[in-house]
Scaffold this motif. Structure first.
Motif, PDB file in Angstrom:
ATOM      1  N   CYS A  62       0.852  -1.180   0.000  1.00 53.07           N
ATOM      2  CA  CYS A  62       0.000   0.000   0.000  1.00 53.07           C
ATOM      3  C   CYS A  62       0.896   1.240   0.000  1.00 53.07           C
ATOM      4  CB  CYS A  62      -0.915   0.017   1.221  1.00 53.07           C
ATOM      5  SG  CYS A  62      -1.949   1.499   1.331  1.00 53.07           S
ATOM      6  N   PRO A  63       0.752   2.144  -0.975  1.00 53.94           N
ATOM      7  CA  PRO A  63       1.666   3.296  -1.057  1.00 53.94           C
ATOM      8  C   PRO A  63       1.416   4.351   0.007  1.00 53.94           C
ATOM      9  CG  PRO A  63      -0.028   3.470  -2.750  1.00 53.94           C
ATOM     10  CD  PRO A  63      -0.235   2.132  -2.082  1.00 53.94           C
ATOM     11  N   CYS A  64       0.281   4.315   0.687  1.00 50.16           N
ATOM     12  CA  CYS A  64      -0.022   5.372   1.656  1.00 50.16           C
ATOM     13  C   CYS A  64       0.778   5.223   2.945  1.00 50.16           C
ATOM     14  CB  CYS A  64      -1.519   5.381   1.960  1.00 50.16           C
ATOM     15  SG  CYS A  64      -2.535   5.936   0.580  1.00 50.16           S
ATOM     16  N   HIS A  65       0.723   4.040   3.564  1.00 53.41           N
ATOM     17  CA  HIS A  65       1.376   3.853   4.857  1.00 53.41           C
ATOM     18  C   HIS A  65       2.210   2.570   4.891  1.00 53.41           C
ATOM     19  CE1 HIS A  65      -2.331   6.259   5.559  1.00 53.41           C
ATOM     20  NE2 HIS A  65      -1.468   7.015   6.190  1.00 53.41           N
ATOM     21  N   GLN A  66       2.529   2.055   3.703  1.00 53.72           N
ATOM     22  CA  GLN A  66       3.470   0.933   3.534  1.00 53.72           C
ATOM     23  C   GLN A  66       3.010  -0.379   4.175  1.00 53.72           C
ATOM     24  OE1 GLN A  66       4.932   4.262   4.336  1.00 53.72           O
ATOM     25  NE2 GLN A  66       4.703   4.238   2.116  1.00 53.72           N
ATOM     26  N   SER A  67       1.705  -0.577   4.312  1.00 51.82           N
ATOM     27  CA  SER A  67       1.246  -1.900   4.733  1.00 51.82           C
ATOM     28  C   SER A  67       1.567  -2.894   3.625  1.00 51.82           C
ATOM     29  CB  SER A  67      -0.262  -1.887   5.000  1.00 51.82           C
ATOM     30  OG  SER A  67      -0.562  -1.106   6.129  1.00 51.82           O
ATOM     31  N   THR A  68       2.082  -4.053   4.002  1.00 46.82           N
ATOM     32  CA  THR A  68       2.525  -5.048   3.030  1.00 46.82           C
ATOM     33  C   THR A  68       1.778  -6.355   3.269  1.00 46.82           C
ATOM     34  OG1 THR A  68       4.712  -4.007   3.053  1.00 46.82           O
ATOM     35  CG2 THR A  68       4.540  -6.167   2.016  1.00 46.82           C
ATOM     36  N   PHE A  69       1.282  -6.957   2.168  1.00 46.74           N
ATOM     37  CA  PHE A  69       0.470  -8.167   2.246  1.00 46.74           C
ATOM     38  C   PHE A  69       1.127  -9.269   1.409  1.00 46.74           C
ATOM     39  CE2 PHE A  69      -2.127  -4.378   2.556  1.00 46.74           C
ATOM     40  CZ  PHE A  69      -2.917  -4.608   3.663  1.00 46.74           C
ATOM     41  N   ASP A  70       1.112 -10.485   1.948  1.00 43.22           N
ATOM     42  CA  ASP A  70       1.727 -11.636   1.286  1.00 43.22           C
ATOM     43  C   ASP A  70       0.679 -12.359   0.446  1.00 43.22           C
ATOM     44  OD1 ASP A  70       3.225 -13.767   0.480  1.00 43.22           O
ATOM     45  OD2 ASP A  70       3.594 -14.580   2.483  1.00 43.22           O
ATOM     46  N   VAL A  71       0.793 -12.267  -0.875  1.00 48.50           N
ATOM     47  CA  VAL A  71      -0.184 -12.887  -1.775  1.00 48.50           C
ATOM     48  C   VAL A  71      -0.149 -14.407  -1.658  1.00 48.50           C
ATOM     49  CG1 VAL A  71      -0.835 -13.161  -4.198  1.00 48.50           C
ATOM     50  CG2 VAL A  71      -0.107 -10.943  -3.354  1.00 48.50           C
ATOM     51  N   THR A  72       1.006 -14.972  -1.393  1.00 51.48           N
ATOM     52  CA  THR A  72       1.123 -16.428  -1.336  1.00 51.48           C
ATOM     53  C   THR A  72       0.514 -17.017  -0.066  1.00 51.48           C
ATOM     54  OG1 THR A  72       3.300 -16.312  -0.263  1.00 51.48           O
ATOM     55  CG2 THR A  72       3.242 -16.303  -2.680  1.00 51.48           C
ATOM     56  N   ASN A  73       0.132 -16.167   0.870  1.00 54.44           N
ATOM     57  CA  ASN A  73      -0.392 -16.664   2.136  1.00 54.44           C
ATOM     58  C   ASN A  73      -1.666 -15.895   2.513  1.00 54.44           C
ATOM     59  OD1 ASN A  73      -0.540 -18.178   4.489  1.00 54.44           O
ATOM     60  ND2 ASN A  73       0.886 -16.879   5.613  1.00 54.44           N
ATOM     61  N   HIS A  74      -2.653 -15.910   1.587  1.00 54.97           N
ATOM     62  CA  HIS A  74      -3.965 -15.297   1.825  1.00 54.97           C
ATOM     63  C   HIS A  74      -3.856 -13.811   2.185  1.00 54.97           C
ATOM     64  CE1 HIS A  74      -6.142 -19.038   1.402  1.00 54.97           C
ATOM     65  NE2 HIS A  74      -5.328 -19.622   2.272  1.00 54.97           N
ATOM     66  N   ALA A  75      -2.925 -13.100   1.520  1.00 57.25           N
ATOM     67  CA  ALA A  75      -2.754 -11.651   1.716  1.00 57.25           C
ATOM     68  C   ALA A  75      -2.587 -11.292   3.187  1.00 57.25           C
ATOM     69  CB  ALA A  75      -3.916 -10.874   1.107  1.00 57.25           C
ATOM     70  N   LYS A  76      -1.840 -12.110   3.905  1.00 57.66           N
ATOM     71  CA  LYS A  76      -1.569 -11.854   5.316  1.00 57.66           C
ATOM     72  C   LYS A  76      -0.695 -10.616   5.472  1.00 57.66           C
ATOM     73  CE  LYS A  76       0.618 -13.987   9.365  1.00 57.66           C
ATOM     74  NZ  LYS A  76       1.356 -15.183   9.849  1.00 57.66           N
ATOM     75  N   VAL A  77      -0.952  -9.827   6.519  1.00 60.10           N
ATOM     76  CA  VAL A  77      -0.165  -8.626   6.775  1.00 60.10           C
ATOM     77  C   VAL A  77       1.203  -9.028   7.318  1.00 60.10           C
ATOM     78  CG1 VAL A  77      -0.057  -6.434   8.006  1.00 60.10           C
ATOM     79  CG2 VAL A  77      -2.269  -7.335   7.289  1.00 60.10           C
ATOM     80  N   ILE A  78       2.242  -8.579   6.642  1.00 60.45           N
ATOM     81  CA  ILE A  78       3.595  -8.885   7.101  1.00 60.45           C
ATOM     82  C   ILE A  78       4.359  -7.631   7.505  1.00 60.45           C
ATOM     83  CG2 ILE A  78       3.766 -10.997   5.755  1.00 60.45           C
ATOM     84  CD1 ILE A  78       5.350  -9.470   3.668  1.00 60.45           C
ATOM     85  N   PHE A  79       3.781  -6.452   7.221  1.00 65.40           N
ATOM     86  CA  PHE A  79       4.431  -5.207   7.629  1.00 65.40           C
ATOM     87  C   PHE A  79       3.412  -4.084   7.553  1.00 65.40           C
ATOM     88  CE2 PHE A  79       6.762  -1.260   6.778  1.00 65.40           C
ATOM     89  CZ  PHE A  79       7.662  -1.262   7.830  1.00 65.40           C
ATOM     90  N   GLY A  80       3.588  -3.086   8.428  1.00 64.09           N
ATOM     91  CA  GLY A  80       2.765  -1.895   8.352  1.00 64.09           C
ATOM     92  C   GLY A  80       1.624  -1.871   9.347  1.00 64.09           C
TER      93      GLY A  80
END
Length: 371
Positions: free
Chosen positions: A297-315
């Motif tokens: 996400c370019p706004c606040h750098q939340s990062t999601f893992d597509v290979t693992n059900h878009a799990k939040v890994i940062f942000g």
């Protein structure tokens, strides 16, 4: 040569040398001239003018109160007709005039109060270290009491009460305006359902061209909308529906895809679809890293893992991106199996329990975490 014939020896001065490092010593500092003599104002000399100034302050505060009420009335009473920009201009005109009166009344009233009625004696406050001792706190109370005495806040009850009334009414137009921006229906229900339904074809945004599964290669990312959205007019809620139904479609290697058994049928040959609306504050998650298969996400750098059900890994996001169940039809086009099984967008406490337990067989702890 006689002593009288000799010139007088030059006057000698002693120079004091101080080790001050790199400091500059100012030898010719001027004396503090002090404050100029106090000049009393007309309101200090004439009680009649003092009372007149007090009435003027009250009238400013009353004008502010009238402006706040007029802003609310203008917003509600002046109609806005679809397609008629004249009604929009009239609404904005009267609304702006009301808010301007509300703010100017408080501003001018407070300024006139300070300049004509509050104490005008010049004071000098020497700098000192701020301390949290009992003596300092006692001095702070003394200063507040002195300020109250000099301003007449407690003594001038009419000014005080009209000021409180004006300040209390000033925020009301903003409350009415911002509250009206919310949907008339329940906020959770408004984002619980989108245009996606069983059989809806995934189409390119904004052309509305259907997407075949063979068109999606590994490492590619497609911005997707329901095919039916292209037939929706702007006056029929096109932008609102697009904001709810926007999806990002990507394809990852099958050996990298880590799916839960209950969601094994939600993807097709490594192709997965997730809501493009970030679960933090609703920004579009549109940056895809091909090597790591992460969505950013370019706004606040939340990062999601597509290979693992878009799990939040940062942000700052606290919840994975909602997944859209997809498959293919008889012609090889990608279609949705159903709508999202949970409300899209930012997380908030009202959404607790708004997850379809029949379509998403998760544990109770996972349900509460996702909600």
């Amino acid at each position: 040569m006689s002593a009288e014939g000799q010139s007088a020896p030059a006057e000698q001065h002693e120079v004091a040398v101080y080790d001050r490092g790199a400091a500059v010593v100012q030898a010719d500092a001027f004396e503090n001239p002090g404050l100029p003599p106090h000049r009393p104002r007309q309101t200090d000399l004439h009680p009649v003018k003092e009372r007149r100034a007090e009435r003027q302050v009250v009238w400013w505060f009353l004008l502010s109160m009238v402006g706040s009420v007029l802003a609310i009335i203008a917003y509600v009473a002046v109609p806005i007709e679809s397609g008629d920009m004249g009604t929009v201009r009239f609404n904005n005109l009267f609304l702006g005039l009301g808010i301007a009166l509300a703010l100017l009344g408080v501003g001018f009233g407070g300024m006139h109060w300070a300049r004509q009625l509050m104490s005008s004696h010049e004071v000098v406050e020497e700098r000192h270290l701020s301390r949290g001792s009992e003596k300092t706190r006692a001095r702070a109370v003394e200063i507040f009491q002195l300020g109250d005495e000099e301003s007449g806040f407690s003594r001038r009850s009419l000014i005080r009460n009209t000021l409180i009334g004006a300040i209390a009414l000033v925020p009301l137009p903003a409350v009415v305006l911002f509250r009206d921006l919310a949907p008339a229906q329940d906020a959770v229900e408004a984002i619980s359902n989108t245009m996606w339904k069983a059989g809806s074809r995934l189409a390119l945004d904004p052309t509305g061209t259907p997407i075949r599964a063979t068109d999606v290669t590994i490492g590619s990312a497609f911005h997707v909308i329901p095919e039916e959205l292209k037939d929706l007019g702007h006056d029929e809620g096109y932008l609102d529906q697009k904001a709810l139904a926007s999806v990002l479609l990507v394809r990852v290697p099958l050996d990298r895809l880590n799916e839960q058994p209950a969601r094994a049928g939600w993807s097709y040959d490594g192709i997965v679809a997730y809501s493009k609306i970030c679960t933090h504050v609703g920004c579009p998650v549109a940056l895809y890293e091909q090597q790591t298969h992460h969505l950013l996400c370019p706004c606040h750098q939340s990062t999601f893992d597509v290979t693992n059900h878009a799990k939040v890994i940062f942000g700052p996001a606290k919840r994975p991106l909602p997944q859209l169940p997809i498959t293919v039809d008889d012609e090889g086009f990608l279609i949705a199996q159903s709508d999202f099984t949970e409300p899209i967008g930012p997380s908030f406490f009202e959404r607790l329990g708004h997850v379809d337990p029949e379509h998403v067989p998760l544990s109770a702890a996972e349900l509460e975490t996702r909600a």
